[in-house]
Design a protein around this motif. Structure first.
Motif, PDB file in Angstrom:
ATOM      1  N   ARG A   5       0.829  -1.214   0.000  1.00 13.22           N
ATOM      2  CA  ARG A   5       0.000   0.000   0.000  1.00 13.22           C
ATOM      3  C   ARG A   5       0.855   1.253   0.000  1.00 13.22           C
ATOM      4  O   ARG A   5       1.521   1.573   0.972  1.00 13.22           O
ATOM      5  CB  ARG A   5      -0.916   0.002   1.217  1.00 13.22           C
ATOM      6  CG  ARG A   5      -2.089   0.941   1.023  1.00 13.22           C
ATOM      7  CD  ARG A   5      -3.051   0.737   2.166  1.00 13.22           C
ATOM      8  NE  ARG A   5      -3.729   1.979   2.498  1.00 13.22           N
ATOM      9  CZ  ARG A   5      -4.952   2.270   2.086  1.00 13.22           C
ATOM     10  NH1 ARG A   5      -5.600   1.437   1.319  1.00 13.22           N
ATOM     11  NH2 ARG A   5      -5.526   3.393   2.459  1.00 13.22           N
ATOM     12  N   LEU A   6       0.809   1.917  -1.143  1.00 16.87           N
ATOM     13  CA  LEU A   6       1.458   3.219  -1.249  1.00 16.87           C
ATOM     14  C   LEU A   6       0.343   4.226  -1.533  1.00 16.87           C
ATOM     15  O   LEU A   6      -0.612   4.282  -0.795  1.00 16.87           O
ATOM     16  CB  LEU A   6       2.519   3.186  -2.354  1.00 16.87           C
ATOM     17  CG  LEU A   6       3.733   2.302  -2.034  1.00 16.87           C
ATOM     18  CD1 LEU A   6       4.522   1.953  -3.280  1.00 16.87           C
ATOM     19  CD2 LEU A   6       4.620   3.032  -1.029  1.00 16.87           C
ATOM     20  N   TYR A  53      -2.938   8.108   2.502  1.00 15.33           N
ATOM     21  CA  TYR A  53      -1.789   7.284   2.071  1.00 15.33           C
ATOM     22  C   TYR A  53      -0.466   7.852   2.565  1.00 15.33           C
ATOM     23  O   TYR A  53       0.594   7.458   2.091  1.00 15.33           O
ATOM     24  CB  TYR A  53      -1.779   7.176   0.538  1.00 15.33           C
ATOM     25  CG  TYR A  53      -3.145   6.830   0.000  1.00 15.33           C
ATOM     26  CD1 TYR A  53      -3.670   5.556   0.186  1.00 15.33           C
ATOM     27  CD2 TYR A  53      -3.931   7.787  -0.637  1.00 15.33           C
ATOM     28  CE1 TYR A  53      -4.947   5.241  -0.255  1.00 15.33           C
ATOM     29  CE2 TYR A  53      -5.210   7.487  -1.087  1.00 15.33           C
ATOM     30  CZ  TYR A  53      -5.709   6.222  -0.883  1.00 15.33           C
ATOM     31  OH  TYR A  53      -6.972   5.914  -1.315  1.00 15.33           O
ATOM     32  N   SER A  54      -0.525   8.773   3.515  1.00 16.86           N
ATOM     33  CA  SER A  54       0.715   9.439   3.951  1.00 16.86           C
ATOM     34  C   SER A  54       1.565   8.556   4.858  1.00 16.86           C
ATOM     35  O   SER A  54       2.730   8.869   5.092  1.00 16.86           O
ATOM     36  CB  SER A  54       0.409  10.744   4.684  1.00 16.86           C
ATOM     37  OG  SER A  54      -0.244  11.647   3.832  1.00 16.86           O
ATOM     38  N   ARG A  55       0.993   7.488   5.387  1.00 13.98           N
ATOM     39  CA  ARG A  55       1.709   6.658   6.367  1.00 13.98           C
ATOM     40  C   ARG A  55       2.332   7.567   7.434  1.00 13.98           C
ATOM     41  O   ARG A  55       1.634   8.350   8.047  1.00 13.98           O
ATOM     42  CB  ARG A  55       2.738   5.781   5.654  1.00 13.98           C
ATOM     43  CG  ARG A  55       2.034   4.773   4.711  1.00 13.98           C
ATOM     44  CD  ARG A  55       3.012   4.001   3.870  1.00 13.98           C
ATOM     45  NE  ARG A  55       3.692   4.877   2.933  1.00 13.98           N
ATOM     46  CZ  ARG A  55       4.811   4.568   2.281  1.00 13.98           C
ATOM     47  NH1 ARG A  55       5.376   3.409   2.494  1.00 13.98           N
ATOM     48  NH2 ARG A  55       5.329   5.409   1.426  1.00 13.98           N
TER      49      ARG A  55
END
Ligand code: AMP
Ligand code: MG
Length: 490
Positions: A88-89, A120-122
């Protein structure tokens, strides 16, 4: 010519729905100011260049304002990073604002990079620093001018918003243009999550919007794969011929359109070095200069894997097999031109390889060598270039073979050095985006002085032209600028 408010939007990717992207609003950066703008990129949107002077321009491209028709979305994708699959990006710090339909009927994605956090910034802050935004801007517009397919850059806006990297820096935004932001990693995401219905929707979107000719074929997905293989063979040949090192060829940084995409710690070679690693974080040299060729093929295999629900493996494998011979043919063609040759000879490959080995052994400047080779007659140019080589016997032997090769061509009889010079200068740039040049203008911009970055951008937009008064930009790096460490951190 249009004003900013006249743009027509047609947001095809957004219409694919929430399985493909998430609605997110840009988070503005403080006290925005325009750093640099590409008028060439503005024309892609039919924008009047004077629009860049309006106050609303910097506000739009710093997240303070939005067109009514824009539909900002963060796209989901995955991909192979340094050979390992990351499930997951996605757009962690960039937003697809929408697709502008220009008067020529082309759709251009407006992608605002550094627009703040998304789902999606993690662990990331969603920001881009001024340094990396300027680097992407300069490279995008320069590669375009060199004839290397690439995403484009409209502008960079700076701000007073602080951002922490290895040191305190400031946030900026880059407005990137591309006809699509679909990456290999988009296909991988839907394949590995076994969302085959969405994978098909994505494939159909890409076929319909970007590869309509493939829809006429019996096997559209195989035709699509073939087209992507062909485009990448040509793209990588151009990188190798011009000494461009991308630095992070993860499959999520590979565009389905076969354009140079997602600039990070890239570099153009100064001295020729086949083993050059531009990314300071790439310990194993996976993305070294010469590895770009097998790595592109590796990435294409990763894309092919994601197409296996639609195409037989054997057919994909056979198509993938076209990559290396196509690459080699394009590369030889480009290198022959760089050497001023008009015809093809079987021995050319060896002639080119020998030259590169000699350059490598003597740390010869890759760009300047070819430019100077065209400056005067082969005899005179070789006599001058000889001083740059340590293996003089090796160079003399090569030079004799090169002169014989040039003499074997019909043009030798007509003897027009002027024609040779014009032809060679049209493919051998005088100006190349050297890391030390980028570094100098970045340091000035960080102090609030944007004149140097604007001037460098202007010079690099005409890389093949002699530009009297700007010769200093063609100089080899000073000692401090030879081994700048550029990391992924941006
Ligand atoms: P890149 O190395 O720039 O190709 O980015 C790899 C992944 O990390 C992508 O999913 C990016 O969106 C994400 N990413 C990179 N930098 C940041 C950041 N500062 N904040 C959030 N996500 C980021
Ligand atoms: Mg990326």
């Amino acid at each position: 010519m249009k004003s900013l408010t006249d743009l027509t939007f047609d947001n095809r990717f957004a219409r694919l729905g929430d399985a493909f992207s998430t609605h997110v609003l840009p988070e503005p950066i403080a006290e925005p100011r325009l750093v640099v703008v590409s008028t060439a990129a503005m024309t892609l949107l039919d924008l009047d260049p004077s629009e860049a002077e309006s106050e609303v321009f910097a506000q739009l491209f710093a997240g303070h304002k939005l067109w009514n028709e824009a539909e900002p979305r963060a796209m989901v994708y995955s991909g192979h990073q340094f050979g390992s699959y990351n499930p997951r990006l996605g757009d962690g710090r960039g937003l697809l604002l929408g697709e502008v339909l220009n008067d020529a009927g082309e759709h251009w994605d407006l992608h605002l990079k550094g627009a703040g956090q998304t789902p999606y910034s993690r662990m990331g802050d969603g920001r881009a620093v001024l340094r990396s935004s300027i680097r992407e801007f300069l490279a995008s517009e320069h590669l375009q001018a060199l004839g290397i397919p690439t995403s484009r850059a409209l502008c960079v806006t700076a701000s007073s918003t602080p951002v922490w990297r290895e040191r305190k820096e400031s946030a900026a935004m880059l407005l990137r243009l591309a006809q699509s932001h679909v990456r290999f990693g988009h296909f991988e995401y839907f394949y590995y999550t076994q969302q085959h219905e969405q994978l098909k929707q994505l494939g159909e979107h890409v076929l319909r919007c970007h590869f309509p000719a493939c829809l006429e074929q019996d096997a559209p997905y195989l035709a699509l794969f073939r087209e992507v293989v062909e485009r990448n063979a040509e793209l990588i040949a151009r990188w190798q011929a011009y000494g461009f090192c991308h630095g992070v060829m993860n499959s999520d940084n590979m565009s389905i359109l076969g354009i140079t995409f997602d600039y990070g710690p890239y570099a153009f070679l100064d001295d020729f070095d086949a083993n050059f690693i531009c990314n300071h974080s790439d310990d194993s040299g996976r993305y070294s200069f010469s590895n770009q060729v097998p790595i592109a093929q590796w990435n294409l295999a990763a894309l092919g894997q994601a197409l296996t629900p639609f195409v037989e493996v054997d057919a994909l494998r056979e198509t993938l097999g076209l990559f290396l011979p196509l690459y080699q043919a394009h590369y030889l063609d480009l290198m022959r031109r760089r050497l001023g040759l008009l015809t093809a000879d079987e021995a050319d490959e060896a002639l080119i390889q020998r030259l590169l080995q000699l350059m490598q052994g003597s740390a010869v400047d890759y760009t300047n060598f070819f430019r100077e080779l065209g400056d005067s007659s082969p005899q005179q140019a070789l006599a001058r270039l000889r001083d740059d080589f340590r293996d003089l016997a090796g160079f003399d032997a090569w030079a004799a073979d090169y002169r014989a090769r040039v003499a074997s061509e019909a043009e030798a009889e007509t003897g027009s050095q002027e024609a040779r010079r014009t032809r060679m200068h049209a493919v051998n740039p005088k100006y190349i985006l050297r890391n030390y040049l980028a570094q100098q203008v970045i340091e000035a911009a960080e102090q609030g002085d944007y004149a140097p970055v604007r001037e460098l951008h202007a010079v690099l937009s005409q890389p093949f032209d002699e530009q009297p008064g700007y010769e200093r930009y063609a100089e080899r790096p000073p000692q401090w600028g030879k081994h700048l460490e550029i990391s992924c951190s941006s």
